[in-house]
Design a protein around this motif. Structure first.
Motif, PDB file in Angstrom:
ATOM      1  N   PRO A  18       0.823  -1.228   0.000  1.00 31.35           N
ATOM      2  CA  PRO A  18       0.000   0.000   0.000  1.00 31.35           C
ATOM      3  C   PRO A  18       0.853   1.273   0.000  1.00 31.35           C
ATOM      4  CG  PRO A  18      -0.890  -1.590   1.534  1.00 31.35           C
ATOM      5  CD  PRO A  18       0.449  -2.127   1.091  1.00 31.35           C
ATOM      6  N   PHE A  19       1.954   1.262   0.758  1.00 29.41           N
ATOM      7  CA  PHE A  19       2.876   2.398   0.722  1.00 29.41           C
ATOM      8  C   PHE A  19       3.440   2.568  -0.684  1.00 29.41           C
ATOM      9  CE2 PHE A  19       7.403   3.509   0.651  1.00 29.41           C
ATOM     10  CZ  PHE A  19       7.322   4.838   1.024  1.00 29.41           C
ATOM     11  N   TYR A  20       3.861   1.461  -1.291  1.00 26.20           N
ATOM     12  CA  TYR A  20       4.415   1.494  -2.649  1.00 26.20           C
ATOM     13  C   TYR A  20       3.414   2.145  -3.609  1.00 26.20           C
ATOM     14  CZ  TYR A  20       6.123  -0.186  -7.130  1.00 26.20           C
ATOM     15  OH  TYR A  20       6.554  -0.256  -8.429  1.00 26.20           O
ATOM     16  N   LEU A  21       2.150   1.733  -3.523  1.00 28.78           N
ATOM     17  CA  LEU A  21       1.131   2.316  -4.406  1.00 28.78           C
ATOM     18  C   LEU A  21       0.939   3.800  -4.142  1.00 28.78           C
ATOM     19  CD1 LEU A  21      -1.580  -0.486  -4.549  1.00 28.78           C
ATOM     20  CD2 LEU A  21       0.132   0.116  -6.292  1.00 28.78           C
ATOM     21  N   SER A  22       1.046   4.212  -2.876  1.00 26.45           N
ATOM     22  CA  SER A  22       0.887   5.638  -2.559  1.00 26.45           C
ATOM     23  C   SER A  22       2.006   6.469  -3.174  1.00 26.45           C
ATOM     24  CB  SER A  22       0.837   5.853  -1.037  1.00 26.45           C
ATOM     25  OG  SER A  22       2.127   5.728  -0.449  1.00 26.45           O
ATOM     26  N   GLU A  23       3.144   5.843  -3.421  1.00 25.15           N
ATOM     27  CA  GLU A  23       4.275   6.518  -4.040  1.00 25.15           C
ATOM     28  C   GLU A  23       4.178   6.523  -5.565  1.00 25.15           C
ATOM     29  OE1 GLU A  23       7.307   7.815  -2.139  1.00 25.15           O
ATOM     30  OE2 GLU A  23       5.475   7.959  -0.940  1.00 25.15           O
ATOM     31  N   HIS A  24       3.084   5.980  -6.104  1.00 25.91           N
ATOM     32  CA  HIS A  24       2.867   5.898  -7.552  1.00 25.91           C
ATOM     33  C   HIS A  24       1.492   6.444  -7.918  1.00 25.91           C
ATOM     34  CE1 HIS A  24       6.090   3.042  -6.746  1.00 25.91           C
ATOM     35  NE2 HIS A  24       6.511   3.335  -7.960  1.00 25.91           N
ATOM     36  N   GLY A  25       1.101   7.525  -7.284  1.00 27.10           N
ATOM     37  CA  GLY A  25      -0.208   8.113  -7.535  1.00 27.10           C
ATOM     38  C   GLY A  25      -0.295   8.866  -8.849  1.00 27.10           C
ATOM     39  N   ASN A  26       0.838   9.324  -9.350  1.00 27.59           N
ATOM     40  CA  ASN A  26       0.865  10.075 -10.600  1.00 27.59           C
ATOM     41  C   ASN A  26       0.756   9.113 -11.780  1.00 27.59           C
ATOM     42  OD1 ASN A  26       2.574  11.170 -13.006  1.00 27.59           O
ATOM     43  ND2 ASN A  26       1.956  12.973 -11.842  1.00 27.59           N
ATOM     44  N   ARG A  27      -0.218   9.359 -12.644  1.00 24.77           N
ATOM     45  CA  ARG A  27      -0.486   8.461 -13.770  1.00 24.77           C
ATOM     46  C   ARG A  27       0.698   8.353 -14.726  1.00 24.77           C
ATOM     47  NH1 ARG A  27      -6.049   8.795 -17.268  1.00 24.77           N
ATOM     48  NH2 ARG A  27      -5.954   6.663 -18.051  1.00 24.77           N
ATOM     49  N   THR A  28       1.377   9.448 -14.979  1.00 25.04           N
ATOM     50  CA  THR A  28       2.538   9.409 -15.879  1.00 25.04           C
ATOM     51  C   THR A  28       3.651   8.568 -15.275  1.00 25.04           C
ATOM     52  OG1 THR A  28       1.962  11.577 -16.771  1.00 25.04           O
ATOM     53  CG2 THR A  28       4.219  10.819 -17.135  1.00 25.04           C
ATOM     54  N   CYS A  29       3.832   8.674 -13.970  1.00 23.56           N
ATOM     55  CA  CYS A  29       4.842   7.848 -13.293  1.00 23.56           C
ATOM     56  C   CYS A  29       4.504   6.368 -13.485  1.00 23.56           C
ATOM     57  CB  CYS A  29       4.913   8.211 -11.819  1.00 23.56           C
ATOM     58  SG  CYS A  29       6.127   7.247 -10.881  1.00 23.56           S
ATOM     59  N   ARG A  30       3.237   5.997 -13.263  1.00 25.26           N
ATOM     60  CA  ARG A  30       2.830   4.599 -13.456  1.00 25.26           C
ATOM     61  C   ARG A  30       3.041   4.154 -14.892  1.00 25.26           C
ATOM     62  NH1 ARG A  30      -1.661   6.329 -10.585  1.00 25.26           N
ATOM     63  NH2 ARG A  30      -2.988   6.118 -12.428  1.00 25.26           N
ATOM     64  N   ARG A  31       2.731   5.022 -15.831  1.00 21.97           N
ATOM     65  CA  ARG A  31       2.907   4.667 -17.243  1.00 21.97           C
ATOM     66  C   ARG A  31       4.383   4.476 -17.584  1.00 21.97           C
ATOM     67  NH1 ARG A  31      -1.552   8.546 -20.269  1.00 21.97           N
ATOM     68  NH2 ARG A  31      -3.332   7.200 -19.788  1.00 21.97           N
ATOM     69  N   LEU A  32       5.241   5.297 -17.013  1.00 24.05           N
ATOM     70  CA  LEU A  32       6.678   5.124 -17.247  1.00 24.05           C
ATOM     71  C   LEU A  32       7.178   3.828 -16.619  1.00 24.05           C
ATOM     72  CD1 LEU A  32       7.874   8.811 -16.831  1.00 24.05           C
ATOM     73  CD2 LEU A  32       8.053   7.399 -18.894  1.00 24.05           C
ATOM     74  N   HIS A  33       6.681   3.496 -15.444  1.00 24.92           N
ATOM     75  CA  HIS A  33       7.016   2.201 -14.838  1.00 24.92           C
ATOM     76  C   HIS A  33       6.586   1.059 -15.757  1.00 24.92           C
ATOM     77  CE1 HIS A  33       8.450   2.408 -10.611  1.00 24.92           C
ATOM     78  NE2 HIS A  33       8.008   3.639 -10.685  1.00 24.92           N
ATOM     79  N   PHE A  34       5.374   1.146 -16.260  1.00 30.21           N
ATOM     80  CA  PHE A  34       4.835   0.099 -17.132  1.00 30.21           C
ATOM     81  C   PHE A  34       5.683  -0.038 -18.397  1.00 30.21           C
ATOM     82  CE2 PHE A  34       1.969  -1.723 -20.268  1.00 30.21           C
ATOM     83  CZ  PHE A  34       1.376  -2.745 -19.559  1.00 30.21           C
ATOM     84  N   ALA A  35       6.040   1.086 -19.001  1.00 29.47           N
ATOM     85  CA  ALA A  35       6.875   1.060 -20.211  1.00 29.47           C
ATOM     86  C   ALA A  35       8.241   0.458 -19.905  1.00 29.47           C
ATOM     87  CB  ALA A  35       7.026   2.472 -20.776  1.00 29.47           C
ATOM     88  N   GLY A  36       8.852   0.874 -18.810  1.00 29.14           N
ATOM     89  CA  GLY A  36      10.161   0.352 -18.446  1.00 29.14           C
ATOM     90  C   GLY A  36      10.123  -1.137 -18.156  1.00 29.14           C
ATOM     91  N   SER A  37       9.080  -1.594 -17.475  1.00 34.39           N
ATOM     92  CA  SER A  37       8.945  -3.024 -17.188  1.00 34.39           C
ATOM     93  C   SER A  37       8.733  -3.824 -18.466  1.00 34.39           C
ATOM     94  CB  SER A  37       7.786  -3.259 -16.214  1.00 34.39           C
ATOM     95  OG  SER A  37       8.068  -2.679 -14.963  1.00 34.39           O
ATOM     96  N   SER A  38       7.914  -3.293 -19.367  1.00 33.43           N
ATOM     97  CA  SER A  38       7.673  -3.982 -20.644  1.00 33.43           C
ATOM     98  C   SER A  38       8.963  -4.082 -21.452  1.00 33.43           C
ATOM     99  CB  SER A  38       6.600  -3.240 -21.451  1.00 33.43           C
ATOM    100  OG  SER A  38       5.366  -3.249 -20.770  1.00 33.43           O
TER     101      SER A  38
END
Length: 106
Positions: A18-38
């Motif tokens: 839950p803390f980890y998710l709170s540190e990823h509230g910004n949609r662009t940040c999540r999208r960059l994580h997703f792109a990097g993981s892919s």
């Protein structure tokens, strides 16, 4: 303003996520994580297909580079991987799965 939470005080991944998710509230940040993981998965596939170890380095650079750009550029926080690297790595892949399955908005 965010409350200072020390992720090192968390003793389980269930407590940390839950803390980890709170540190990823910004949609662009999540999208960059997703792109990097892919891209990291694509690099892993290339590593397995070619046996060329440079793909491992490329995968690490893609994964962490995109994630850190999201944190420093958009989320305006420091990645939790600096304090809890293993839980953060696990969190990356659980969040990746949660985005794919629609539990987290892309």
């Amino acid at each position: 303003m965010r409350t200072a939470v020390d992720p090192r005080a968390m003793h389980s991944f269930a407590e940390f996520y839950p803390f980890y998710l709170s540190e990823h509230g910004n949609r662009t940040c999540r999208r960059l994580h997703f792109a990097g993981s892919s891209l990291s998965l694509a690099c892993l596939a290339m590593l397995l297909a070619t046996g060329n170890g440079w793909w491992l380095l490329a995968g690490l650079l893609c994964g962490y580079g995109f994630a850190w750009a999201g944190h420093f550029g958009f989320e305006k926080n420091r990645p939790a991987s600096f304090k809890r690297p293993f839980y953060s790595f696990m969190g990356d892949w659980v969040m990746y799965k949660d985005i794919w399955t629609g539990r987290i908005k892309f």
